[in-house]
Each structure stands twice: as structure tokens, then as C-alpha cells.
Design a protein around this motif. Structure first.
Motif, PDB file in Angstrom:
ATOM      1  N   PHE A 245      60.835  69.973  18.160  1.00  0.00           N
ATOM      2  CA  PHE A 245      60.866  71.429  18.158  1.00  0.00           C
ATOM      3  C   PHE A 245      59.475  72.015  17.916  1.00  0.00           C
ATOM      4  CE2 PHE A 245      65.278  70.296  16.963  1.00  0.00           C
ATOM      5  CZ  PHE A 245      65.906  70.850  18.078  1.00  0.00           C
ATOM      6  N   VAL A 246      58.832  72.344  19.014  1.00  0.00           N
ATOM      7  CA  VAL A 246      57.509  72.971  18.991  1.00  0.00           C
ATOM      8  C   VAL A 246      57.675  74.403  19.480  1.00  0.00           C
ATOM      9  CG1 VAL A 246      55.141  72.906  19.871  1.00  0.00           C
ATOM     10  CG2 VAL A 246      56.386  70.759  19.447  1.00  0.00           C
ATOM     11  N   GLN A 247      57.204  75.342  18.696  1.00  0.00           N
ATOM     12  CA  GLN A 247      57.311  76.746  19.093  1.00  0.00           C
ATOM     13  C   GLN A 247      56.067  77.162  19.877  1.00  0.00           C
ATOM     14  OE1 GLN A 247      57.033  80.314  16.272  1.00  0.00           O
ATOM     15  NE2 GLN A 247      59.225  80.153  16.629  1.00  0.00           N
ATOM     16  N   PHE A 248      56.306  77.736  21.036  1.00  0.00           N
ATOM     17  CA  PHE A 248      55.227  78.244  21.863  1.00  0.00           C
ATOM     18  C   PHE A 248      55.190  79.758  21.715  1.00  0.00           C
ATOM     19  CE2 PHE A 248      56.350  74.148  23.494  1.00  0.00           C
ATOM     20  CZ  PHE A 248      55.136  73.585  23.834  1.00  0.00           C
ATOM     21  N   HIS A 249      54.066  80.253  21.197  1.00  0.00           N
ATOM     22  CA  HIS A 249      53.965  81.697  21.057  1.00  0.00           C
ATOM     23  C   HIS A 249      53.879  82.297  22.449  1.00  0.00           C
ATOM     24  CE1 HIS A 249      52.824  85.671  19.775  1.00  0.00           C
ATOM     25  NE2 HIS A 249      52.997  85.315  18.522  1.00  0.00           N
ATOM     26  N   PRO A 250      54.699  83.295  22.744  1.00  0.00           N
ATOM     27  CA  PRO A 250      54.746  83.806  24.119  1.00  0.00           C
ATOM     28  C   PRO A 250      53.552  84.651  24.526  1.00  0.00           C
ATOM     29  CG  PRO A 250      56.251  85.038  22.707  1.00  0.00           C
ATOM     30  CD  PRO A 250      55.738  83.891  21.892  1.00  0.00           C
ATOM     31  N   THR A 251      52.790  85.147  23.550  1.00  0.00           N
ATOM     32  CA  THR A 251      51.735  86.095  23.907  1.00  0.00           C
ATOM     33  C   THR A 251      50.371  85.696  23.367  1.00  0.00           C
ATOM     34  OG1 THR A 251      52.362  87.519  22.028  1.00  0.00           O
ATOM     35  CG2 THR A 251      53.317  88.054  24.180  1.00  0.00           C
ATOM     36  N   ALA A 252      49.928  84.486  23.728  1.00  0.00           N
ATOM     37  CA  ALA A 252      48.521  84.159  23.536  1.00  0.00           C
ATOM     38  C   ALA A 252      47.731  84.942  24.576  1.00  0.00           C
ATOM     39  CB  ALA A 252      48.290  82.667  23.713  1.00  0.00           C
ATOM     40  N   ILE A 253      46.540  85.400  24.204  1.00  0.00           N
ATOM     41  CA  ILE A 253      45.730  86.194  25.121  1.00  0.00           C
ATOM     42  C   ILE A 253      45.082  85.251  26.130  1.00  0.00           C
ATOM     43  CG2 ILE A 253      43.871  87.889  25.303  1.00  0.00           C
ATOM     44  CD1 ILE A 253      44.367  88.616  22.384  1.00  0.00           C
ATOM     45  N   ASP A 254      45.402  85.447  27.394  1.00  0.00           N
ATOM     46  CA  ASP A 254      45.028  84.508  28.449  1.00  0.00           C
ATOM     47  C   ASP A 254      43.652  84.865  29.015  1.00  0.00           C
ATOM     48  OD1 ASP A 254      45.117  82.508  30.303  1.00  0.00           O
ATOM     49  OD2 ASP A 254      46.572  83.493  31.623  1.00  0.00           O
ATOM     50  N   ILE A 255      42.602  84.482  28.268  1.00  0.00           N
ATOM     51  CA  ILE A 255      41.234  84.789  28.689  1.00  0.00           C
ATOM     52  C   ILE A 255      40.374  83.535  28.755  1.00  0.00           C
ATOM     53  CG2 ILE A 255      41.221  87.196  27.950  1.00  0.00           C
ATOM     54  CD1 ILE A 255      39.976  86.323  25.317  1.00  0.00           C
ATOM     55  N   GLY A 256      41.009  82.357  28.812  1.00  0.00           N
ATOM     56  CA  GLY A 256      40.285  81.118  29.017  1.00  0.00           C
ATOM     57  C   GLY A 256      39.607  80.539  27.800  1.00  0.00           C
ATOM     58  N   ARG A 257      39.970  80.991  26.605  1.00  0.00           N
ATOM     59  CA  ARG A 257      39.353  80.453  25.392  1.00  0.00           C
ATOM     60  C   ARG A 257      40.219  79.375  24.767  1.00  0.00           C
ATOM     61  NH1 ARG A 257      37.780  85.675  21.936  1.00  0.00           N
ATOM     62  NH2 ARG A 257      38.125  84.138  20.278  1.00  0.00           N
ATOM     63  N   PRO A 294      64.261  86.227  20.670  1.00  0.00           N
ATOM     64  CA  PRO A 294      63.649  85.068  20.007  1.00  0.00           C
ATOM     65  C   PRO A 294      62.480  84.505  20.817  1.00  0.00           C
ATOM     66  CG  PRO A 294      66.016  84.936  19.841  1.00  0.00           C
ATOM     67  CD  PRO A 294      65.728  86.102  20.741  1.00  0.00           C
ATOM     68  N   ARG A 295      61.533  83.923  20.115  1.00  0.00           N
ATOM     69  CA  ARG A 295      60.275  83.506  20.740  1.00  0.00           C
ATOM     70  C   ARG A 295      60.460  82.528  21.890  1.00  0.00           C
ATOM     71  NH1 ARG A 295      55.915  82.641  15.780  1.00  0.00           N
ATOM     72  NH2 ARG A 295      55.417  84.847  15.514  1.00  0.00           N
ATOM     73  N   ASP A 296      61.405  81.611  21.775  1.00  0.00           N
ATOM     74  CA  ASP A 296      61.553  80.623  22.845  1.00  0.00           C
ATOM     75  C   ASP A 296      61.965  81.285  24.150  1.00  0.00           C
ATOM     76  OD1 ASP A 296      64.088  80.997  21.345  1.00  0.00           O
ATOM     77  OD2 ASP A 296      64.915  79.648  22.839  1.00  0.00           O
ATOM     78  N   ILE A 297      62.816  82.296  24.064  1.00  0.00           N
ATOM     79  CA  ILE A 297      63.270  82.999  25.269  1.00  0.00           C
ATOM     80  C   ILE A 297      62.129  83.809  25.867  1.00  0.00           C
ATOM     81  CG2 ILE A 297      64.880  84.739  26.137  1.00  0.00           C
ATOM     82  CD1 ILE A 297      66.858  83.803  23.991  1.00  0.00           C
ATOM     83  N   VAL A 298      61.373  84.481  25.012  1.00  0.00           N
ATOM     84  CA  VAL A 298      60.233  85.258  25.500  1.00  0.00           C
ATOM     85  C   VAL A 298      59.183  84.325  26.104  1.00  0.00           C
ATOM     86  CG1 VAL A 298      58.442  86.929  24.899  1.00  0.00           C
ATOM     87  CG2 VAL A 298      60.666  87.042  23.765  1.00  0.00           C
ATOM     88  N   ALA A 299      58.944  83.182  25.473  1.00  0.00           N
ATOM     89  CA  ALA A 299      57.947  82.235  25.994  1.00  0.00           C
ATOM     90  C   ALA A 299      58.328  81.752  27.386  1.00  0.00           C
ATOM     91  CB  ALA A 299      57.792  81.053  25.043  1.00  0.00           C
ATOM     92  N   ARG A 300      59.613  81.437  27.584  1.00  0.00           N
ATOM     93  CA  ARG A 300      60.038  80.985  28.908  1.00  0.00           C
ATOM     94  C   ARG A 300      59.940  82.111  29.938  1.00  0.00           C
ATOM     95  NH1 ARG A 300      63.776  78.158  25.771  1.00  0.00           N
ATOM     96  NH2 ARG A 300      65.498  79.590  26.216  1.00  0.00           N
ATOM     97  N   GLY A 301      60.219  83.346  29.494  1.00  0.00           N
ATOM     98  CA  GLY A 301      60.082  84.479  30.395  1.00  0.00           C
ATOM     99  C   GLY A 301      58.646  84.685  30.842  1.00  0.00           C
ATOM    100  N   VAL A 302      57.713  84.621  29.907  1.00  0.00           N
ATOM    101  CA  VAL A 302      56.296  84.761  30.233  1.00  0.00           C
ATOM    102  C   VAL A 302      55.838  83.604  31.106  1.00  0.00           C
ATOM    103  CG1 VAL A 302      53.957  84.808  29.247  1.00  0.00           C
ATOM    104  CG2 VAL A 302      55.791  86.130  28.172  1.00  0.00           C
ATOM    105  N   PHE A 303      56.273  82.389  30.754  1.00  0.00           N
ATOM    106  CA  PHE A 303      55.912  81.203  31.530  1.00  0.00           C
ATOM    107  C   PHE A 303      56.368  81.350  32.980  1.00  0.00           C
ATOM    108  CE2 PHE A 303      56.944  77.010  33.244  1.00  0.00           C
ATOM    109  CZ  PHE A 303      55.791  76.296  32.986  1.00  0.00           C
ATOM    110  N   ALA A 304      57.597  81.830  33.177  1.00  0.00           N
ATOM    111  CA  ALA A 304      58.142  81.952  34.529  1.00  0.00           C
ATOM    112  C   ALA A 304      57.358  82.974  35.360  1.00  0.00           C
ATOM    113  CB  ALA A 304      59.616  82.347  34.466  1.00  0.00           C
ATOM    114  N   GLU A 305      56.962  84.085  34.731  1.00  0.00           N
ATOM    115  CA  GLU A 305      56.201  85.091  35.473  1.00  0.00           C
ATOM    116  C   GLU A 305      54.844  84.541  35.901  1.00  0.00           C
ATOM    117  OE1 GLU A 305      57.410  88.270  36.406  1.00  0.00           O
ATOM    118  OE2 GLU A 305      59.205  87.194  35.720  1.00  0.00           O
TER     119      GLU A 305
END
Length: 539
Positions: A245-257, A294-305
Motif C-alpha cells: 500500500f503506497v499512496q500516490f499524491h494526486p497533485t504533485a506539481i508536474d514541472i520536471g523536478r 479519497p487520494r487513490d481515486i483522485v490519483a487514478r483520475g489524474v493519471f488517466a487524464e
């Protein structure tokens, strides 16, 4: 591996005792480690930290705050209900209730150490709301600087406490054991060119080494979060719980850092919306709570987009607008570093490895399954988070169980002396010269095959790659990384369902048969890895 857990006091959780060296050694300079050291005062204690205190800890990067049921009308039981709902069916409710009930006292402790929590005009603590909380119960500092402010206050307190000796710039590598008894640790200096580690004898060792984020190519964690504590404990024979069980934060700022800066969940709590490049709010199609699902659902939503080429963005221009820099200075500064103004422009976001719900199995007093070893903070698995941590419960868990460890050690430990400064021992550091390549391969394997979305074939391939990489190095730090990666991947392979932070595209539904925690030894993980990789090779 997934059988019912024996109760504390059984053979699994032995009665702690001490012999030989009587120093107390805390491995880790984050919130859990420093809070435990302060709570042990005036008993002498040695803290080992890889980075200068406060610099290498995920705690310092926490933006949301600490969850605590301290407002009128809120209760510990309501806090637990939210925790259980987010934890997807496997939260240990006894541990969660213990944590929630002790929250007010730990907030009081932090205030006593000088943490400047936000207050309203009447002088009461200001509380905010975050995803999956039913009410406002997040204690913050200047919007998004709680972690840094808490760590700054504790570092000052530790520096002023004469009973705490700090060894900075040392990376712990191995637990020294005799049978089931931990006798100390070995640690290697980061600087100075020394080839050999030092031996630190101890009657009590507290692991507070943090998380596993840098096993992944995209993470919000500091560079020191490579899972070494889990590996050290597992190699010494400790039981590991819920590593899949690893939680992926759905909103890391995607700027290549690397690490990726974090767009705190508090932004969505204050009304920021998730949109794609066409301006569509995609989360409403996935969950009734939209951005506050919940974060897992949001993370998958962001991932899919992002995977679908539509892009994912956090839009705070209407909800926060011109007040953004004042209310969320950390996020504003990260955006400004690449010429982005979040007051007027949506923030590009992507999921990133953020928090490990699994770790070294502990009981209510932080005791592991090895005599003389305790663990607290992200390296430990108390069961309070279940399959998906509720926002802002991580800092709370750190201080609650760090305090309980200090009380437990104090009750059974004679007042120790500080041992002589450690001497170097003859354990040779072996580097094959390709460690950088191995780390890069590992991180990309974990992201691509053991990340937000998993399936059997990818997990099998990942286990095979981990075994291959292990054969290519004799470096202890790298072997520790590979060990923890193997535990995570093996547990993900055997859990044939989707639950919380663990999502299997080949088993997308939650299975009642799997509504239980995972308990895994390193030997069991190795057997799973060999079997899975062999099956993949024969396919």
C-alpha cells in the motif's frame, strides 16, 4: 503471510528487555525521531541522521498539517470514522482510536515546543478541512508550512537538550543482532571519504527512518526516503506489514523536478478544481466528492487524464486567486521557479509516490517483532492508516507513537549512559561502479510496473528485474533499496484485488476475501519473487 496477527505479548511481539550496551539510539532525524528523543529527555539518547536535522525528512515537507479532533462538536470517534472510511476496510480501529484520542495532548506538546500553529482572532487554533474529513480538524501553520514550522521548532528544542547527542551525516545500514535481540546498528558516514562504517552499540534502537518515495521515479519525498529502515528490519528478521500500500499524491506539481514539489491537498479543500486541457472537471465523473474524493481515486483520475494526453491541471484561479501567494507560499514559490503564476494560471499536476502505509509491523507501543527494536513514523506500520492514509494523519501518527515508544522504553530501560563515541569497524564498502544505473533502473521499474496502476504481468517483470539488479551489486545501501522494493512488489503480486492505494487492473474490484492486512517476511517475499519471475519467464 495474511493470517491473523498474534496479540502483543505473544512470541511475535516479545517482551522487551535489555542487556549489554544501554544506550538508546534513534535512527532518523524527522518528526518521529526528534519527538521521541525529546520525550525521552532527560534520559541520554543518540540520534543518527543522514542529513542535517530537518533537511532530509518528509515531515519538513508536509504542507497540510496535523489532524486532531479539538473543535467544538468534533470527537475522536468521528475522526476514527473518517480514518476507517478512507482506509478501505483494513484499518486497525483500536490503533486509530488510540491515535485520535491522544491527538489533543500531542498538539499541546508541540505548542510547548514552540510550534506557531495558526490562530483566529480569539486566539483559538485555526482549523481547516481536507479531503475525506467530515469537518474542519487540520491544525496548520501559515496555510502550507506546517511541516517546516514543526521541524524548525523541534530542531531548536533538540539542540537545546543536553541529553540528546546528534550524529549527522551518517546513513544507517544494518541492525546488529544476537538471536532475536538487537544490539546496535552499523552506519556509514556520507562525507569524509571513509571506507568503513561505524558500529553504534545500543540496548534499544528506534527506527524513525521515513518512507520509500525515492524507490519511484516520481516522488514528493526527499532524497533520503529510500526505504532503508524497512529493509534493515526485514533483513534482521522483523515482520513487515502491508508493504503493497503506497499512496500516490494526486497533485504533485508536474514541472520536471526531482523530487516533485507538492500542490497541497488544502488547495482542493479551499475550492481549487481539477481540470483537463479542455477545461473539463474530470473528477465529477469518477466520484461524488469530486476533487475531495479519497487520494487513490483522485490519483487514478489524474493519471488517466495525463496518460490519455488530455493533461491534468489544478485550477485555483477562482477559489483563491490573488491571495494565493499569501495563503500558500510554498506552492507559489515552486510555481514561480518555472515562471508559473497559480493566481492566474492552472497548475500542471501528476501523481507521485508520497506515503507508505506499510512498513515494519509494530504494536501499540511501537514494538517490532524483534526484541530491542521499536519503530515509529512512516517506516512503521501501525495499522491506523489501512490501505489509504487519511489526509494529515501522518504527522499525528508520528508524534503519538513516538511518545508511546518513549514511555515504553522509559518503563523498562534503566537510566542509560551515553556510550563512547563509536569506532570504525572492518566492514568493507563494496561498489561495483554502476550503482547509479541500477538505481535509475529500479526507480523506473517501480513507477512503470508497481505504481498507480498494477497488473500481474508487470509485477512479475518487476520482481524479475529486482532479482537481476540484486545480482549486480554488493553495495549495502543499494541492497536495502532493492530489499524494500521486493517486499512492496511481492505483496502487490499476491494481493489479487484493488483496495485503497493498491490498484490491480486485472483485479479491479475489492474482494471481501482480501479484507485483511498483509504480513510478510523477507524470506517469503524472496520465495514469491522467484516463483513469479520464473512463471513470467515460462510464459
Amino acid at each position: 503471510m495474511t493470517s491473523p496477527l498474534p496479540a502483543a505479548g505473544s512470541d511475535l511481539f516479545p517482551t522487551q528487555s535489555f542487556s549489554g550496551a544501554d544506550d538508546i539510539v534513534i535512527v532518523g532525524g524527522g518528526l518521529a525521531g526528534l519527538f521521541c528523543a525529546l520525550k525521552l529527555s532527560p534520559r541520554p539518547v543518540t540520534v543518527l541522521a543522514a542529513a542535517p536535522l530537518g533537511d532530509g525528512a518528509s515531515s519538513a515537507w508536509a504542507q497540510g498539517g496535523i489532524a486532531a479532533a479539538i473543535s467544538e462538536g468534533d470527537t475522536a470517534e468521528a475522526h476514527v470514522a473518517d480514518t476507517v472510511a478512507a482506509g478501505a476496510g483494513i484499518v486497525d480501529e483500536r490503533m486509530a482510536l488510540l491515535m485520535a484520542r491522544e491527538a489533543p495532548a500531542r498538539i499541546h506538546d508541540l505548542l510547548g515546543y514552540g510550534v506557531p500553529f495558526d490562530r483566529d482572532l480569539e486566539g483559538k487554533l485555526s482549523l481547516s478541512k481536507e479531503a475525506a474529513h467530515s469537518t474542519r480538524r487540520i491544525v496548520r501553520v501559515k496555510g502550507d508550512t506546517a511541516g517546516r514550522a514543526i521541524m524548525n521548532a523541534l530542531v531548536v528544542a533538540v539542540r537545546k537538550t543536553p541529553s540528546i547527542r546528534v550524529l549527522e551525516g551518517f546513513v544507517a545500514e544494518t541492525l546488529i543482532t544476537e538471536g532475536r535481540q538487537v544490539k546496535g546498528i552499523t552506519a556509514r558516514p556520507l562525507f569524509g571519504g571513509a571506507a568503513n562504517p561505524i558500529s553504534v552499540p545500543a540496548g534499544a534502537v528506534v527506527l524513525a527512518t521515513g518512507g520509500v518515495g525515492h524507490l519511484y521515479a516520481v516522488t514528493t519525498n526527499p532524497n533520503e526516503a529510500v526505504g532503508q529502515g524497512v529493509a534493515m528490519a526485514a533483513r534482521a528478521g522483523a515482520m513487515i506489514a502491508d508493504p503493497e500500500f503506497v499512496q500516490f499524491h494526486p497533485t504533485a506539481i508536474d514541472i520536471g523536478r526531482d523530487p516533485a514539489p507538492l500542490a497541497t491537498e488544502a488547495l482542493r479543500g479551499e475550492g481549487a478544481l481539477l481540470i483537463n486541457r479542455a477545461g473539463e472537471r474530470f473528477m465529477l465523473k469518477l466520484h461524488a466528492d469530486g476533487e475531495l474524493a479519497p487520494r487513490d481515486i483522485v490519483a487514478r483520475g489524474v493519471f488517466a487524464e495525463n496518460a490519455g494526453g488530455r493533461g491534468a491541471f489544478l485550477d485555483a484561479t477562482k477559489a483563491i486567486g490573488s491571495k494565493f501567494a499569501e495563503r500558500f507560499p510554498t506552492v507559489a514559490a515552486a510555481c514561480a521557479s518555472v515562471g508559473l503564476d497559480p493566481a492566474t494560471q492552472p497548475i500542471p499536476v501528476a501523481p507521485a509516490a508520497h506515503y507508505h502505509m506499510g512498513g515494519v509491523l509494530v504494536d501499540a507501543n511501537g514494538r517490532t517483532t524483534i526484541d530491542g527494536l521499536w519503530a515509529c513514523g512512516e517506516v512503521a506500520s501501525t495499522g491506523a492508516h489501512g490501505a489509504n492514509r487519511l489526509a494529515s494523519n501522518s504527522l499525528l501518527e508520528s508524534v503519538v507513537f513516538a511518545c508511546r515508544i518513549a514511555e515504553d522504553v522509559s518503563q523498562i530501560h534503566q537510566v542509560p549512559r551515553l556510550l563512547r563515541w563509536p569506532e570504525r569497524i572492518g566492514v568493507e564498502m563494496v561498489s561495483t561502479g554502476n550503482d547509479g544505473e541500477i538505481i535509475e533502473r529500479l526507480r523506473h521499474t517501480m513507477t512503470n510496473k508497481v505504481g498507480v496502476i498494477r497488473h500481474r504481468a508487470g509485477l512479475s517483470e518487476a520482481l524479475g528485474e529486482i532479482l537481476t539488479l540484486k545480482s549486480m551489486t554488493r553495495s549495502l545501501p543499494l541492497l536495502n533499496m532493492l530489499t524494500t522494493a521486493k517486499l512492496i512488489t511481492a505483496a502487490a503480486y499476491i494481493r489479487e484485488e484493488s483496495r485503497g492505494g493498491h490498484y490491480r487492473s486485472d483485479f479491479p474490484e475489492t474482494d471481501p476475501h482480501w479484507q485483511r492486512r498483509t504480513y510478510l517476511t523477507l524470506a517469503e517475499a524472496q520465495a514469491i519473487a522467484v516463483r513469479a519471475s520464473a512463471r513470467q519467464g515460462a510464459a
